[in-house]
Motif scaffolding. Structure first.
Motif, PDB file in Angstrom:
ATOM      1  N   ARG A  35       0.773  -1.249   0.221  1.00 25.31           N
ATOM      2  CA  ARG A  35      -0.076   0.009   0.061  1.00 25.31           C
ATOM      3  C   ARG A  35       0.764   1.317   0.051  1.00 25.31           C
ATOM      4  N   GLY A  36       2.122   1.195  -0.336  1.00 25.65           N
ATOM      5  CA  GLY A  36       2.703   2.486  -0.450  1.00 25.65           C
ATOM      6  C   GLY A  36       3.540   2.787   0.665  1.00 25.65           C
ATOM      7  N   LEU A  37       3.680   2.109   1.745  1.00 30.21           N
ATOM      8  CA  LEU A  37       4.617   2.518   2.842  1.00 30.21           C
ATOM      9  C   LEU A  37       6.167   2.326   2.597  1.00 30.21           C
ATOM     10  N   VAL A  38       6.812   3.281   3.003  1.00 29.08           N
ATOM     11  CA  VAL A  38       8.024   3.336   3.005  1.00 29.08           C
ATOM     12  C   VAL A  38       9.053   3.155   4.435  1.00 29.08           C
ATOM     13  N   LYS A  39      10.021   2.617   4.339  1.00 30.75           N
ATOM     14  CA  LYS A  39      11.119   2.457   5.471  1.00 30.75           C
ATOM     15  C   LYS A  39      12.017   3.673   5.454  1.00 30.75           C
ATOM     16  N   LEU A  40      11.675   4.806   6.347  1.00 29.84           N
ATOM     17  CA  LEU A  40      12.479   5.955   6.346  1.00 29.84           C
ATOM     18  C   LEU A  40      13.351   5.905   7.586  1.00 29.84           C
ATOM     19  N   LYS A  41      14.572   5.870   7.190  1.00 23.51           N
ATOM     20  CA  LYS A  41      15.779   6.341   8.287  1.00 23.51           C
ATOM     21  C   LYS A  41      15.927   7.946   8.490  1.00 23.51           C
ATOM     22  N   SER A  42      15.717   8.170   9.619  1.00 29.46           N
ATOM     23  CA  SER A  42      15.850   9.514   9.923  1.00 29.46           C
ATOM     24  C   SER A  42      17.000   9.969  10.752  1.00 29.46           C
ATOM     25  N   PHE A  43      17.854  11.021  10.234  1.00 29.53           N
ATOM     26  CA  PHE A  43      19.243  11.321  10.565  1.00 29.53           C
ATOM     27  C   PHE A  43      19.166  12.608  11.812  1.00 29.53           C
ATOM     28  N   THR A  44      17.827  12.923  11.977  1.00 29.93           N
ATOM     29  CA  THR A  44      17.561  13.928  13.153  1.00 29.93           C
ATOM     30  C   THR A  44      17.977  13.500  14.395  1.00 29.93           C
ATOM     31  N   GLU A  45      18.145  14.319  15.142  1.00 27.85           N
ATOM     32  CA  GLU A  45      18.590  13.947  16.573  1.00 27.85           C
ATOM     33  C   GLU A  45      17.398  13.246  17.370  1.00 27.85           C
ATOM     34  N   ASP A  46      16.123  14.098  17.203  1.00 28.08           N
ATOM     35  CA  ASP A  46      15.020  13.188  17.741  1.00 28.08           C
ATOM     36  C   ASP A  46      14.490  12.515  16.278  1.00 28.08           C
ATOM     37  N   PRO A  47      14.511  11.150  16.078  1.00 31.54           N
ATOM     38  CA  PRO A  47      14.093  10.715  15.045  1.00 31.54           C
ATOM     39  C   PRO A  47      12.703  11.232  14.274  1.00 31.54           C
ATOM     40  N   ALA A  48      11.940  11.455  15.263  1.00 33.76           N
ATOM     41  CA  ALA A  48      10.635  11.786  14.745  1.00 33.76           C
ATOM     42  C   ALA A  48      10.308  13.308  14.277  1.00 33.76           C
ATOM     43  N   ALA A  49      11.598  14.122  14.681  1.00 31.11           N
ATOM     44  CA  ALA A  49      11.575  15.295  14.213  1.00 31.11           C
ATOM     45  C   ALA A  49      11.724  15.790  12.731  1.00 31.11           C
ATOM     46  N   ILE A  50      12.070  14.548  12.086  1.00 27.87           N
ATOM     47  CA  ILE A  50      12.137  14.784  10.429  1.00 27.87           C
ATOM     48  C   ILE A  50      10.739  15.215   9.884  1.00 27.87           C
ATOM     49  N   ALA A  51       9.592  14.645  10.585  1.00 28.77           N
ATOM     50  CA  ALA A  51       8.287  15.153   9.696  1.00 28.77           C
ATOM     51  C   ALA A  51       8.009  16.617  10.023  1.00 28.77           C
ATOM     52  N   GLY A  52       8.580  17.267  10.935  1.00 30.12           N
ATOM     53  CA  GLY A  52       8.391  18.519  11.372  1.00 30.12           C
ATOM     54  C   GLY A  52       9.183  19.336  10.228  1.00 30.12           C
ATOM     55  N   TYR A  53       9.873  18.919   9.260  1.00 27.93           N
ATOM     56  CA  TYR A  53      10.439  19.883   8.185  1.00 27.93           C
ATOM     57  C   TYR A  53       9.855  19.525   7.013  1.00 27.93           C
ATOM     58  N   ASN A  54       8.810  19.028   6.877  1.00 25.02           N
ATOM     59  CA  ASN A  54       7.911  18.726   5.633  1.00 25.02           C
ATOM     60  C   ASN A  54       7.651  20.135   5.178  1.00 25.02           C
ATOM     61  N   PRO A  55       7.797  20.165   3.715  1.00 25.32           N
ATOM     62  CA  PRO A  55       8.185  19.200   2.721  1.00 25.32           C
ATOM     63  C   PRO A  55       9.721  19.014   2.641  1.00 25.32           C
ATOM     64  N   LEU A  56       9.723  17.646   2.315  1.00 20.97           N
ATOM     65  CA  LEU A  56      11.349  17.522   2.331  1.00 20.97           C
ATOM     66  C   LEU A  56      11.729  17.700   0.768  1.00 20.97           C
ATOM     67  N   MET A  57      12.826  17.557   0.411  1.00 23.87           N
ATOM     68  CA  MET A  57      13.089  17.578  -0.801  1.00 23.87           C
ATOM     69  C   MET A  57      14.399  16.638  -1.231  1.00 23.87           C
ATOM     70  N   ASP A  58      14.416  16.200  -2.567  1.00 19.27           N
ATOM     71  CA  ASP A  58      15.474  15.308  -3.037  1.00 19.27           C
ATOM     72  C   ASP A  58      16.914  16.256  -3.107  1.00 19.27           C
ATOM     73  N   PRO A  59      18.018  15.577  -3.430  1.00 23.39           N
ATOM     74  CA  PRO A  59      19.271  16.350  -3.388  1.00 23.39           C
ATOM     75  C   PRO A  59      19.390  17.343  -4.298  1.00 23.39           C
ATOM     76  N   THR A  60      18.546  17.219  -5.349  1.00 19.03           N
ATOM     77  CA  THR A  60      18.581  18.437  -6.426  1.00 19.03           C
ATOM     78  C   THR A  60      17.684  19.593  -6.256  1.00 19.03           C
ATOM     79  N   GLY A  61      16.493  19.176  -5.207  1.00 16.68           N
ATOM     80  CA  GLY A  61      15.649  20.107  -5.107  1.00 16.68           C
ATOM     81  C   GLY A  61      14.545  20.358  -5.946  1.00 16.68           C
ATOM     82  N   THR A  62      14.502  19.321  -6.802  1.00 11.77           N
ATOM     83  CA  THR A  62      13.675  19.557  -8.056  1.00 11.77           C
ATOM     84  C   THR A  62      12.363  18.543  -7.645  1.00 11.77           C
ATOM     85  N   ARG A  63      12.152  17.591  -6.613  1.00 11.24           N
ATOM     86  CA  ARG A  63      11.250  16.837  -6.325  1.00 11.24           C
ATOM     87  C   ARG A  63      10.804  17.234  -4.505  1.00 11.24           C
ATOM     88  N   SER A  64       9.788  17.239  -4.195  1.00 12.17           N
ATOM     89  CA  SER A  64       9.500  17.453  -2.783  1.00 12.17           C
ATOM     90  C   SER A  64       8.657  16.347  -2.231  1.00 12.17           C
TER      91      SER A  64
END
Length: 215
Positions: A35-64
């Motif tokens: 159903r489209g779930l992904v395994k997401l490895k977080s590099f943030t100090e608080d692993p749950a904090a990554i969602a607080g930075y939405n939207p995220l982007m790829d390294p080129t900045g072309t996709r969010s």
């Protein structure tokens, strides 16, 4: 010598580039179910904090990407990516690094702490001012932070990121002072032995300091 992991810091992966000044805060490392779930490895100090930075982007900045954390596993989150609803679409995201703009991160609280991304691109020089190379990445393979330094002869070396070997980090000045012996900069076989000795010496010093405090 401390570095900040992202969220209150940055990732161990390569920075996307100084021009955009972004910081990698996570990576999609796999998929789960149909159903489209992904395994997401977080590099943030608080692993749950990554969602607080939405939207995220790829390294080129072309996709969010907007991620919604579902449940925490041992080394990663199960997450839903907005717009991804099946396994095929999720598979297409496997390996994608997730970045945020550097200016979205708070300043470090200690002068001895640095965002990993701030180190990328700094020139590396000896105490006498002679040049060594340029920092192109910072890694941690389990034994402490290692600077990957690009040398003029178009090869790279790994330098233990310790106070003893890297006494000065001048982010504002765009430089790092590294007190390196020639064997650390030698071709791979000799350099690997030197790095191992340096890492062992650093571990022994750290152990001695801890024993002293215990007494």
């Amino acid at each position: 010598m401390a570095t900040q992991p992202a969220g209150k810091g940055a990732s161990q992966a390569r920075n996307a580039g100084k021009a955009r000044s972004t910081v990698c805060v996570g990576q999609i490392v796999g998929v789960h179910g149909v159903r489209g779930l992904v395994k997401l490895k977080s590099f943030t100090e608080d692993p749950a904090a990554i969602a607080g930075y939405n939207p995220l982007m790829d390294p080129t900045g072309t996709r969010s990407f907007t991620v919604e954390l579902q449940s925490a596993m041992k080394d990663y989150w199960l997450a839903r990516v907005q717009g991804v609803s099946d396994r095929t679409a999720a598979e297409a995201l496997r390996g994608v690094l997730l970045h945020v703009d550097r200016d979205r991160l708070p300043p470090t609280e200690d002068e001895e702490e640095f965002y990993h991304a701030d180190l990328i691109g700094l020139s590396v020089e000896r105490p006498d001012g002679s040049g060594i190379g340029t920092v192109i990445a910072l890694h941690n393979f389990g034994g402490g932070d290692m600077l990957e330094v690009n040398l003029p002869e178009r090869r790279t070396v790994m330098v233990p990121f310790t106070k003893a070997l890297v006494p000065v980090v001048d982010v504002a000045g765009g430089r790092i002072v590294a007190d390196l012996t020639d064997d650390l900069l030698a071709p791979p076989d000799a350099a690997e032995q030197a790095r191992e000795k340096a890492a062992e010496a650093a571990a022994e010093r750290a152990g001695s300091a801890t024993d002293g405090e215990a007494e």
